[in-house]
Structure formats: structure tokens, C-alpha cells
Design an enzyme around this catalytic site. Structure first.
Site, PDB file in Angstrom:
ATOM      1  N   LYS A 174      44.009  26.602  34.701  1.00  6.67           N
ATOM      2  CA  LYS A 174      43.961  27.782  35.569  1.00  6.67           C
ATOM      3  C   LYS A 174      45.254  28.601  35.438  1.00  6.67           C
ATOM      4  CE  LYS A 174      45.095  27.051  40.075  1.00  6.67           C
ATOM      5  NZ  LYS A 174      46.214  27.873  40.540  1.00  6.67           N
ATOM      6  N   ASN A 175      46.389  27.916  35.509  1.00  3.01           N
ATOM      7  CA  ASN A 175      47.653  28.649  35.574  1.00  3.01           C
ATOM      8  C   ASN A 175      48.082  29.227  34.225  1.00  3.01           C
ATOM      9  OD1 ASN A 175      47.633  28.133  38.253  1.00  3.01           O
ATOM     10  ND2 ASN A 175      49.205  26.531  38.218  1.00  3.01           N
ATOM     11  N   CYS A 217      52.174  31.311  52.366  1.00  2.68           N
ATOM     12  CA  CYS A 217      50.982  30.520  52.052  1.00  2.68           C
ATOM     13  C   CYS A 217      50.981  29.299  52.948  1.00  2.68           C
ATOM     14  CB  CYS A 217      50.902  30.198  50.572  1.00  2.68           C
ATOM     15  SG  CYS A 217      51.764  28.755  50.083  1.00  2.68           S
ATOM     16  N   ARG A 258      56.496  32.167  50.150  1.00  2.00           N
ATOM     17  CA  ARG A 258      56.524  32.204  48.676  1.00  2.00           C
ATOM     18  C   ARG A 258      56.901  33.619  48.266  1.00  2.00           C
ATOM     19  NH1 ARG A 258      51.256  29.453  46.213  1.00  2.00           N
ATOM     20  NH2 ARG A 258      52.348  29.816  44.251  1.00  2.00           N
ATOM     21  N   ASP A 300      53.162  20.508  41.601  1.00  2.00           N
ATOM     22  CA  ASP A 300      51.696  20.502  41.682  1.00  2.00           C
ATOM     23  C   ASP A 300      51.103  19.100  41.563  1.00  2.00           C
ATOM     24  OD1 ASP A 300      51.608  23.199  42.065  1.00  2.00           O
ATOM     25  OD2 ASP A 300      51.105  23.716  40.007  1.00  2.00           O
ATOM     26  N   ARG A 341      38.962  26.261  43.882  1.00  2.43           N
ATOM     27  CA  ARG A 341      39.850  27.254  43.275  1.00  2.43           C
ATOM     28  C   ARG A 341      40.492  26.709  42.006  1.00  2.43           C
ATOM     29  NH1 ARG A 341      44.479  29.429  46.692  1.00  2.43           N
ATOM     30  NH2 ARG A 341      44.759  30.385  44.656  1.00  2.43           N
TER      31      ARG A 341
END
Ligand code: EPU
Length: 417
Positions: free
Chosen positions: A22-23, A116, A121, A304, A396
Site C-alpha cells: 500500500k505505502n 489521527c 501527525r 508499523d 484499508r
């Protein structure tokens, strides 16, 4: 809102195929704007965030076709330069259109992302960097207004190696006039993946994977066709699940060289991990050993993976400490893990986790992508039923997680509501 019902405990066994990252994909989608043409991505994970970024590109005038892991983006007729609040609030990475829009069209209006779930952030480094490249930035009614005739290369020293700021500034600098140097740049593989795609398109970038990037601006770049790198966090999450459940899992289609810190910590927990060219074989230990974790910027242990690692340590024999240096308040999973019977003491940005012999299934609530996956991991080894609520966060960032876990032997069902 959908939830997951998990019946535990289980021991995972089998092979899991890792999806595209995803990133790495989100910046590549935004980078299509720079090319003014039709770009193709392969190995695209079908996630909620993929659809949010697709929607945002379509709002800007970039039609996007998606199917079978392939995405085609036609950026030849961008006619809108505003990223609206409704999209930015559901996905902060929408900020990635800021650099490309201002570099290519000389203006951009992007809703300012708020805080968030786990705290502030900021995006000050994105804005300071763009100002250094000559953009005029104003904050207007909750929006960032950026304008520039043509960006000009400059030297930018980031006070922190922010992934997002590095990515936004690379995208801005490739079309700037002259040379840009980014010092203290992020070294994450997702940054190098973006640089690789842009270089294939004619951008001049040196130093990716190091803290000093040199970018020589060009007047245009060509459309790209690029394969998204495997998701190192998804791979790490399945590796942690194998260790936690004492299972044996082959993690196929990942890049072990992007996962060194995680592999080292799981090995210290007692796992046996065989590295292959294109994957890992992870065998969990009978007894998990405690380890101390400190998150940091790549190549340190990734923030993460902090929540998932904490779930593993909840079953270790002894006490472990977990220090969060990247997002010092990223601990929303702690009270939820305690609902399984985990023993965790939190003091500022340090958690001390004392392993327990067994966890009990419980209803729990997910608060962000990685916290959600930690709760699923805990549910896999807990006695009885666990219900994980608000799993839209998981959708997500993890492609078909319940199917992948079921194929490994987990009893997990999605309850639609
Ligand atoms: N920071 C600032 N100012 C800025 C930008 C960042 O102070 O302008 C600080 C942050 O507060 C944080 C640190 O710098 O303390 C690092 O933040 P970074 O900018 O690197 O994070 P990001 O780009 O917003 C990406 C990932 C996150 C991941 C972080 C850290 C994407 C889309 N997001 O966020 O991924 O946690 O890097 O590695 O790539 C996730 O996938 O679940 C996720 C949250």
C-alpha cells in the site's frame, strides 16, 4: 460496520502470498500526475486506500481502471487541482497529490490533514520543503493553497527523515528547475521504489536508499509502467502470526531484505526463519522468549509492526519492553489487548509487556490499520470467541486478510452488518 469473529486458539500452517505494498502504491498513483500520460501499475493490492486514491485521482480528472491487480491511470487531462476534505480525512496519504500538482500545474489546493487516532501527525516538513522549492503556501479555510510559476531546485535539510515529506519533495523536485538536494531523507524501500519508477520515466535522481538525495530537475517525464514492491508490513504481520501461534508458515512473494529488523526480533523470540530469494519460512517456537523493541526510521524496527509485535510478546515467557520513537502516542491497541487478559504497563512511550500463559477471547475495537491486525493476532491464540469491531481499518491496509488466514487454518469469519 463489518466485524471479524475469530474462534481460537489455532496454529497457523501453510503458505501465504504477499500483496503489493500500500505505502509504495499510493505515491506511485500520485506520481502519475507528473507524467501527463497513461501509467500502468502491476501487483496493485485491492484495498480501501486503493479505492480512496483512485477516487481522488478521478476527482482531479485522471480516469483509473482497476482489475486483476493491474491499474491504468490516464493523467493526460487533469483539470482540477483540489483534494477535498472528505477524501483527505479518510486517507492522509491524499497529501501525496500536493507535490505533483504544484510541480506540474503550478497550483494545488489540498485539505489539511487533521490529527489521527494515535495523536498529531504534522505535515510541516512537506510545506517547508515546498516553500524551499519556491512554492507560495497559504492555509485557507482548512486547505493548503500552494502556487508557483515553476519550482526551483534548492537544498532541503529535513529535521526528521519523514517518509511522506521525502516522497512529496521528490515528486516536486523532479520537475523543478535545477538541482535539489534532500538531506536526512527517508531511506524506506517505498521511497526507493518511487525513485526507481520516476527514473525509468526520465527523472534524474541519485542516492535513493541513503539519507542524501540529489535530484536534477527535468522539464517533463514520460508515463511509467511499474510493478509495486511486496508489502513488508503485511509479510511481517503473517510472520508474527506464525510465531505467536507456534505455527509454520511460508511467506511467499516478499522481500526478506526489506524486513531485516523484524526478522531479527522474531528470531530473538525463538522463531526459526529460513530466508529464500522470494520469501521466508517461519517456524514459531514452543515458548516465545521476551525481547526489547525500539521502533525507529528504516532500517530500524518499523513502527508499523509495533502493535503486532506487542501481541506476540503478550504470550512470551517473561517481560519485554516496547519503546515507540516514531509516533510516541501510538498505543491505542494497549487497552484493547488488555481485554484479552494481556499484562501491559504503559508509561509515556514505553510499554512493559509481561507474557501470560493464556489469553481469552473478547470483543475488541480496532482503531487503526496496524492496531487492528494486532487484535486479530491476539484473537488467533485466545481461548474462545473474539469479535473485532470496526474492521474497516483493516480493509484499508490488508488485502483479503480473512481469506489468507483461513487458508492457513484460522477460524475467522467476516460478519457483515
Ligand atoms: N513528521 C513531522 N512533520 C512532518 C512529517 C512527519 O514532524 O511534516 C514526523 C511524524 O510526526 C513522525 C515522523 O515524522 O513522528 C515520521 O512520519 P512520516 O512522515 O515518516 O510518516 P508518514 O509519511 O505520514 C508513513 C506511512 C505510515 C508509517 C510512517 C512511518 C504511508 C502512506 N504511511 O507515514 O504508515 O507509519 O510512514 O514509517 O506511507 C500504515 O501503513 O499503517 C501507516 C501509518
Amino acid at each position: 460496520m463489518d466485524s471479524f469473529l475469530i474462534k481460537g486458539p489455532c496454529r497457523l500452517q501453510g503458505t501465504v502470498e504477499i500483496s503489493g505494498a500500500k505505502n509504495a502504491m499510493l505515491p506511485l498513483m500520485a506520481a502519475s500526475i507528473l507524467t501527463g500520460g497513461e501509467c500502468v501499475l502491476e501487483n496493485v493490492p485491492e484495498l480501501r486506500d486503493t479505492l480512496t486514491m483512485k477516487h481522488l485521482l478521478e476527482v482531479l480528472g485522471v480516469p483509473v481502471e482497476l482489475g486483476g491487480g493491474r491499474m491504468v491511470m490516464d493523467a493526460s487531462r487533469v483539470d482540477h487541482h483540489e483534494a477535498p476534505y472528505d477524501l483527505v480525512r479518510t486517507m492522509r496519504a491524499s497529501i501525496y497529490v500536493l507535490g505533483p500538482l504544484v510541480a506540474k500545474f503550478g497550483r494545488a489546493r489540498v485539505s489539511l490533514p487533521g490529527g489521527c487516532a494515535w495523536g498529531p501527525r504534522p505535515i510541516n516538513l512537506h510545506l517547508l520543503g515546498l516553500k524551499a522549492l519556491g512554492a507560495e503556501i497559504k492555509i485557507d479555510h482548512g486547505y493548503i493553497d500552494a502556487a508557483a510559476d515553476r519550482l526551483r531546485g534548492n537544498e532541503i535539510i529535513l529535521s526528521l527523515p519523514s517518509v511522506g515529506a521525502t516522497i512529496n519533495l521528490i515528486m516536486a523536485a523532479v520537475l523543478a528547475e535545477g538541482k535539489t538536494v534532500i538531506e536526512n531523507a527517508a531511506r524506506e524501500p517505498e521511497v526507493s521504489a518511487l525513485a526507481a519508477a520516476l527514473k525509468k520515466s526520465g527523472a534524474i535522481i541519485e542516492g535513493e536508499g541513503t539519507s542524501r538525495l540529489e535530484i536534477e530537475g527535468v522539464s517533463s517525464i514520460r508515463p511509467f509502467r511499474h510493478r509495486v514492491i511486496p508489502d513488508r508490513v503485511e509479510a511481517g504481520t503473517y510472520a508474527a502470526a506464525a510465531v505467536l501461534t507456534g505455527g509454520e508458515v511460508e511467506i511467499s512473494g516478499c522481500r526478506p531484505d526489506h524486513m531485516t529488523a523484524v526478522i531479527n526480533k522474531l528470531t530473538s523470540c525463538g522463531a526459526e526463519i529460513d530466508m529464500r530469494d522470494n520469501g521466508l519460512l517461519v517456524r514459531g517456537p514452543e515458548v516465545i522468549s521476551p525481547v526489547d523493541i525500539e521502533t525507529g526510521f528504516y532500517p530500524s524496527f518499523p513502527t508499523d509492526m509495533q502493535a503486532q509485535m506487542m501481541a506476540v510478546l503478550c504470550r512470551a515467557r517473561g517481560s519485554s519492553s516496547v519503546m515507540e520513537h516514531v509516533y510516541t502516542e501510538r498505543f491505542t491497541h494497549v487497552p484493547e489487548l488488555r481485554r484479552f487478559g494481556a499484562q501491559i504497563i504503559l508509561d509515556g512511550s514505553v510499554a512493559v509487556v509481561t507474557g501470560v500463559d493464556s489469553l481469552q477471547g473478547a470483543p475488541v475495537m480496532a482503531t487503526d490499520i496496524r492496531a487492528s491486525s494486532a487484535l486479530i493476532l491476539a484473537g488467533l491464540v485466545s481461548e474462545g470467541e473474539t469479535k473485532v469491531l470496526r474492521i474497516y481499518h483493516i480493509d484499508r491496509g490488508y488485502e483479503r486478510i480473512e481469506e489468507k488466514l483461513r487458508a492457513l487454518g484460522a477460524d475467522i469469519q467476516r460478519i457483515k452488518s
